[in-house]
Every structure is written in structure tokens, then in C-alpha cells.
Design a protein around this motif. Structure first.
Motif, short mmCIF file in Angstrom:
data_model
loop_
_atom_site.label_atom_id
_atom_site.label_comp_id
_atom_site.label_asym_id
_atom_site.label_seq_id
_atom_site.Cartn_x
_atom_site.Cartn_y
_atom_site.Cartn_z
N ASN A 334 24.17 -7.28 36.43
CA ASN A 334 23.20 -6.48 37.18
C ASN A 334 23.44 -4.98 37.02
OD1 ASN A 334 21.59 -8.47 38.14
ND2 ASN A 334 22.39 -8.48 40.22
N LEU A 335 24.71 -4.56 37.03
CA LEU A 335 25.01 -3.13 36.87
C LEU A 335 24.55 -2.62 35.50
CD1 LEU A 335 28.49 -2.73 38.60
CD2 LEU A 335 26.34 -1.66 39.29
N TYR A 336 24.74 -3.44 34.47
CA TYR A 336 24.27 -3.03 33.14
C TYR A 336 22.74 -2.97 33.10
CZ TYR A 336 28.68 -2.78 30.61
OH TYR A 336 29.91 -2.38 30.16
N CYS A 337 22.11 -3.85 33.85
CA CYS A 337 20.64 -3.78 33.94
C CYS A 337 20.20 -2.49 34.64
CB CYS A 337 20.09 -4.98 34.70
SG CYS A 337 20.13 -6.53 33.77
N PHE A 338 20.93 -2.13 35.71
CA PHE A 338 20.60 -0.88 36.40
C PHE A 338 20.79 0.32 35.47
CE2 PHE A 338 22.12 -3.25 40.40
CZ PHE A 338 20.83 -3.68 40.68
#
Length: 674
Positions: A334-338
Motif C-alpha cells: 500500500n505504501l508503494y501504491c501511495f
């Protein structure tokens, strides 16, 4: 852990603990509330368990467990709503209402909304009655309740002041009764399209419960929903904000005790505190308090919303720094998506995809949107398909996938996507509209028409939907619906005109065509005539509409229609010839001459129907002068003053007009010689 234990020991729990599946459902519900997206796996488990628990005859058919049965039906309805099964959910809510012996109706009563209102006006009021008098004796525990913030406005009253206060009174409701009313309100809300009247009806339910509030969870649920509905009102938005702040603060207060807070927690579908805070952040954002909303979202680690705030503030670099700091602590998909959302770098989404072992629907979804933005539709489709294979409950992704499929002429895929959209969320009128468009591309107009009618149910005010319904309805032979659609378009756009549709309606009656049911269109003649009357009362300067109206009137060989038809023909001719400088444009000359010849022929037809010789001569003479005027005006502008010649195209027009003129003269001579 609790979920796994309960799933693992299902058989043994059946023997010792009859309601363990119900508790398992509650565990799964909490797990779903924690997740960012709806999980297909949890969806399958929850809906299967709902069906299993509902089969427990001993628990739900014994009158001793009536209250438990009511709670179960309410919760089962909310479980179904969680995964867009609104119809099933409403059935469970109806069962709960019937078990409670409650009769719930929205009615009307006279009252005032503002301080300076002089006359009482009709206001919505909720009337709750009980069919079983024995249920009225209910002991209500006195506990601290959520604070109901008053509306401090110099014009609008805190609540409606009814002329007869007895008219608004319902029976005394127990906490469980109020949970039933709340559930019925939710079922009612989900069954209607989102519009202002629906919001007013929902507020009517809420105000009824707040008047006799006796349960903490009912209070929280009602006040949150009221705040959401009021945030769009300039006079109520301040109360909405204060109320939401109060609801955030009461979580940390020592009272009421946990046992009082937990009663009916699941039956009221009480949202988690982080969802309440998120709603508060949304309100702050809508009021322009960007920095405060950002700080709130960051404290909740809601990076999606925080990034939106940074983008509004034009500080995306700062957002990138914060996300990279979080990544140093722990790398998550999720953090990489953000990070990809901030930088628009495809590599970050790819990293998220790999880190999740190719199980992150979000990573593929974001890659699809990025490809879509770059006009790479084929790559976007591939990414959306992978994302939907992992999580098929993503309505926005299905919608975008369908739009991309339409763009790339893959209409079967578009139909599949928009069908899935409306199956999950039936009141998505845009999906219904696009589904109709896909059916049109597949040349399946009957299905397209039915689809457009469904779209209209969920957005009755969209003139574009009504226009689509009108156009497809003509092709399908649904003439009654076409007339209704045209009338609705006139409601929405008073001077809306479509000459081609009107021409088709007149021709259908003239040629005695049949509609989609095989019945004659002529039976709709009175409705179509009323439609023309309405159009001509609003649009008086359109010659083509007057001509079609005259044609429609003259289809019946009745003496009383002849004068009316002639009047409309004359209005039509005046509208056409009063256009300034029409004789200078060859196309306009062609149009005017064609209409003049047609009008002359209609004059002749009308004259033939008249019994009196003098009236016939008057009509034919009117036609003669009309033709003479058109011929003279065209020749005056286009005739060469020296050679007296005309351009070839104009010469052909004048010959046609002259032939019709000669025919009229012959008819006049014949009548005079009789």
C-alpha cells in the motif's frame, strides 16, 4: 485469531454454542471494517453464514427468543448491505419490523421550519404505531447519551414546530424498536435514488428517534447520519461540524459503561471511530480547512486522503517525503501504491505488485488508471482485468473498465463490466446509461431501451437520459414511452424541440403503423395531439412543427378540423417566409419552395373536403397568392436583369412552383365555370 478458531471448530461449537456462527459473522464483519476494500473472500463467507444462521429454526421460530430474532434480522440486513445486496437486506429489515409488531409510515402534518414563518406548511412526519399492545410495557434504562448539538441559527428552527404536537407523536419505542426503525430507514434509503426528497425522508426518521432517544448506539448512528446530510446546508453546516467533533470526543469519555455502549452495537451498524474521524476530515476538507484535514488524516495514517490534501495545497513533494519515511520503517504494497500516486511512477506500482506476491488489486488498479491517463487503453484493460480477478467488488474499476472497453470497441466486455456494476450497485445511473450505449453498439436496441428506463429510475432529473430513452424508444417502436419522454424533456427544458421525432410520430399515425406490442399507434393520437399543443404554446416560431401539427389535425376527415388545420398551415408558412433574406440562400430557397408546394397540395386537399364552392375558391386563392409570393421573391433576387435567365438549380425550383401554380389556376377556373 478468534475467526480462525471459530472456523476451525465449527462442528464442535454447533453442539455447545448454538449462536457461534452469529458471533463468527460479527468477527468477520469487524475484519471487513478494518480492511480498505471489500473482500470477495469475506463476502462469500459472510453471505454463506447468513444463509446458514437463518436456517436455525429453534432459535428464530421460538417466541421466547423473539428479541434475539429481531436483532438477527437487523444484523443480517446490514451484512447484506455491506456487499450491495440491498433487496435481500430490505427483506430482513421487513422481517425485523414484523416481529416487532411495528407499523412505520411517513405522513404529513402542518408545521413551521423557520422563526419568521407566518403560515403553517405541510411537513414530513414519521408515524410509528404498534399492532400488539402487550409489547408497549418496556423498561428503559437511564444511561448517558450522546450530546445532541442544538441548531443555533437566527432563522431556521432547531426542529420543526408542528401545529398539533400530537400529530407527530409515535408510540414509546424501546432501544430495540429504535434499532428496527433505523434499519427500516436504511432499507428505505437504499431503495431510492439519491435526491433531496430522499434526504428529507431520511431526516424524518432521524428526528423521530432523536425525540425519544434511549440507546447510545442508536444516538451515535442517527447523529452521524444527520451530520452527513446537513453538511451541504449553509445554515446547518456549523452544527454538522460541531456534532461530528462531539462524536469523536465521546469515545474517550468514561460514560456510559462499556456494557451500555455494546448493547445493539451490531444492530445499529455503528461506525468505527476512525470512520467517524475520516468523515470529520471530509467535512474539514469541504470547508477549506485543508491543513486541519491533512493533520487528521496523517494521524489516522489514511495516506490516500492525506495525499489529496497535499495535492490541493500543491505540496506533493512533502507528501513524498512522508511516505518514504514510512517506507524506511516498513515496506508494504500500500505504501508503494501511495508513493506511485504522488510521483506517477509506474515502477512504484510494479514494486507493490511484486511485494504482494501479485495479490495487490490496488497496485494493478493504479497501474490501469495510469495507463488510461496515457491513452494506452490495451494496457489499461489488462491491468483492470487482473485487479478485478483479485477483487471483483470494485465498482469504480468495473465502471472504468467498461468505459475503456467502449472506447476500444470491445462491446461484449463493456456489457459485462457495466452489468457487474449495476448488479453490485443498482442505483448507479451512469453505469445503466453506459450499458444501454453498449447494447446499442451491439445492435440490441430492445435491451438498450429497457436499460435506459432503468437508468431513469435512478436519475429522474437528467435530460440526457430522457433524450437517450426517447431516441432508442422510437427505433424500438415504444411510442407511448416516447411521448412520455418528450413530455418529461419539456418539463426539464421548456423549449426543447426535436422535429425528426415529431415527424416520426405523425408518420406512424398517418401510415397506421403498429408499436412494439403489435397494436396500432393511432390509439396514441390524443396524447400526441396534446404534446403538439404543449410544444406550440412554448415554441411559436417553428414552421416545421406547425406543419406537422396541421398534418396531424387533418388526418381525421372531420369538418371541424379543417379550419384548425388551415390555420396551422398558414402559421407554418409565415414562420418560414419571415426569416430575413431567405431568398438569398439557395438551400433556403429549396426548403421554402418544397414547403410551399407541400402547403399548396394540402390547401387543395382541404378544399376538396369543403362542401361549399365559395369556401373552396377562397382556399385555392389563398394557395395561389402564397405560391405567387414565393415565386416572385425568388425570381426578383436570382433573375438576371438583362437575359432574364435563372441559375439552373433555381430554374428547376421555379418550374416546380410554376407547375403547381398552373394546377391551382386550372382548379380555380374549373370551380368558377361550374
Amino acid at each position: 485469531m478468534v475467526q480462525k478458531l471459530m472456523l476451525g471448530f465449527t462442528d464442535s461449537f454447533d453442539f455447545y454454542f448454538e449462536t457461534h456462527k452469529w458471533w463468527l459473522l460479527r468477527c468477520l464483519y469487524i475484519q471487513q471494517e478494518i480492511l480498505d476494500d471489500r473482500s470477495p473472500t469475506l463476502c462469500k463467507s459472510i453471505l454463506e453464514l447468513v444463509a446458514l444462521v437463518n436456517q436455525n429454526d429453534e432459535l428464530f421460530k421460538d417466541d421466547r427468543f423473539r428479541e434475539a430474532s429481531i436483532q438477527w434480522n437487523i444484523e443480517a440486513g446490514y451484512f447484506c448491505h455491506l456487499y450491495f445486496e440491498y433487496e435481500k437486506g430490505r427483506e430482513y429489515f421487513e422481517k425485523a419490523k414484523n416481529l416487532s409488531h411495528l407499523d412505520i409510515n411517513i405522513s404529513g402534518a402542518l408545521g413551521k421550519r423557520t422563526r419568521y414563518q407566518e403560515d403553517d406548511k405541510a411537513q414530513l412526519v414519521l408515524q410509528v404505531k404498534r399492532s400488539n399492545v402487550q409489547d408497549e410495557q418496556t423498561l428503559i434504562k437511564d444511561i448517558p447519551l450522546p450530546k445532541n448539538i442544538s441548531l443555533d441559527d437566527d432563522t431556521v428552527l432547531n426542529k420543526i414546530a408542528f401545529t398539533d404536537e400530537m400529530e407527530k407523536h409515535s408510540v414509546q419505542l424501546s432501544p430495540l424498536d429504535q434499532a428496527v426503525v433505523l434499519a427500516c430507514m436504511e432499507g428505505h434509503r437504499r431503495s431510492l435514488a439519491q435526491e433531496r426528497l430522499t434526504d428529507e425522508e431520511v431526516l424524518t426518521y432521524i428526528l423521530c428517534m432523536l425525540d425519544q432517544l434511549c440507546n447510545w448506539n442508536v444516538g451515535v448512528a442517527c447523529l452521524i447520519l444527520r451530520s452527513k446530510l446537513e453538511k451541504g446546508s449553509s445554515r446547518r453546516v456549523e452544527r454538522s461540524m460541531k456534532q461530528m467533533e462531539e462524536l469523536v470526543n465521546i469515545v474517550t469519555q468514561p460514560e456510559p459503561a462499556n456494557i451500555d455502549r455494546s448493547y445493539l452495537f451490531y444492530s445499529c451498524h455503528t461506525p468505527s471511530v476512525w470512520k467517524v474521524k475520516k468523515e470529520l476530515g471530509t467535512m474539514l476538507l469541504s470547508l477549506g480547512c485543508i491543513s486541519a484535514a491533512k493533520d487528521l488524516y496523517e494521524s489516522l495514517e489514511m495516506w490516500d486522503e492525506a495525499i489529496t490534501c497535499y495535492q490541493i495545497m500543491k505540496k506533493t513533494d512533502q507528501a513524498e517525503v512522508i511516505i518514504r519515511e514510512q517506507l524506511k520503517k516498513k515496506e508494504t504494497p500500500n505504501l508503494y501504491c501511495f508513493l506511485g500516486d504522488v510521483t506517477h511512477d509506474m515502477n512504484h506500482y510494479q514494486k507493490a505488485w511484486e511485494l504482494s506476491n501479485e495479490r495487490s488489486s490496488r497496485a494493478m488498479r493504479c497501474m490501469g488508471y495510469l495507463y488510461f491517463g496515457k491513452k494506452d487503453n490495451k494496457a489499461a484493460l489488462r491491468c483492470f482485468e487482473k485487479s478485478l480477478e483479485i477483487n471483483s467488488l470494485q465498482i469504480p474499476v468495473w465502471f472504468t473498465y467498461g468505459c475503456v472497453a467502449l472506447t476500444t470497441d470491445q462491446y461484449e466486455k463493456a456489457v459485462k463490466a457495466f452489468k457487474r456494476c449495476v448488479n453490485i450497485d443498482s442505483d448507479n445511473f451512469e453505469a445503466w446509461n453506459n450499458l444501454g450505449t453498449a447494447y446499442i453498439k451491439l445492435k440490441d436496441k430492445p435491451k438498450a431501451f429497457l436499460t435506459m428506463k432503468e437508468a431513469i429510475k435512478y436519475n429522474f432529473e437528467s435530460w440526457q437520459l430522457w433524450e437517450n430513452c426517447l431516441l432508442i424508444g422510437v427505433d424500438c417502436g415504444e411510442f407511448e414511452d416516447v411521448v412520455n419522454a418528450y413530455n418529461r424533456l419539456l418539463d426539464l427544458k421548456s423549449k426543447w424541440v426535436d422535429e425528426q421525432i415529431l415527424s416520426i410520430l405523425v408518420r406512424a399515425i398517418e401510415e397506421d403503423l403498429t408499436d412494439s406490442k403489435g397494436l396500432p399507434v393511432r390509439r396514441f393520437k390524443p396524447k400526441i395531439q396534446q404534446l403538439f399543443t404543449r410544444i406550440t404554446s412554448q415554441t411559436t416560431g417553428n414552421g416545421e412543427i406547425w406543419r406537422l401539427f396541421a398534418k396531424l389535425i387533418l388526418l381525421d376527415n372531420k369538418p371541424e378540423n379543417i379550419d384548425q388545420g388551415l390555420e396551422y398551415l398558414q402559421k407554418s408558412h409565415r414562420c418560414v417566409t419571415q426569416t430575413s433574406n431567405w431568398e438569398k440562400d439557395e438551400k433556403k430557397c429549396q426548403e421554402v419552395s418544397d414547403q410551399a408546394i407541400e402547403l399548396a397540395k394540402l390547401y387543395i386537399q382541404c378544399a376538396d373536403k369543403l362542401p361549399d364552392r365559395t369556401q373552396k375558391l377562397q382556399n385555392l386563392s389563398s394557395a395561389k397568392f402564397m405560391l405567387k409570393g414565393v415565386i416572385t421573391k425568388i425570381k426578383q433576387h436570382h433573375q438576371d436583369p438583362i437575359t432574364q435567365s435563372l441559375p439552373q438549380s433555381i430554374d428547376e425550383l421555379c418550374k416546380s412552383l410554376d407547375d403547381q401554380f398552373k394546377d391551382l389556376l386550372e382548379r380555380i377556373d374549373q370551380l368558377k365555370n361550374c
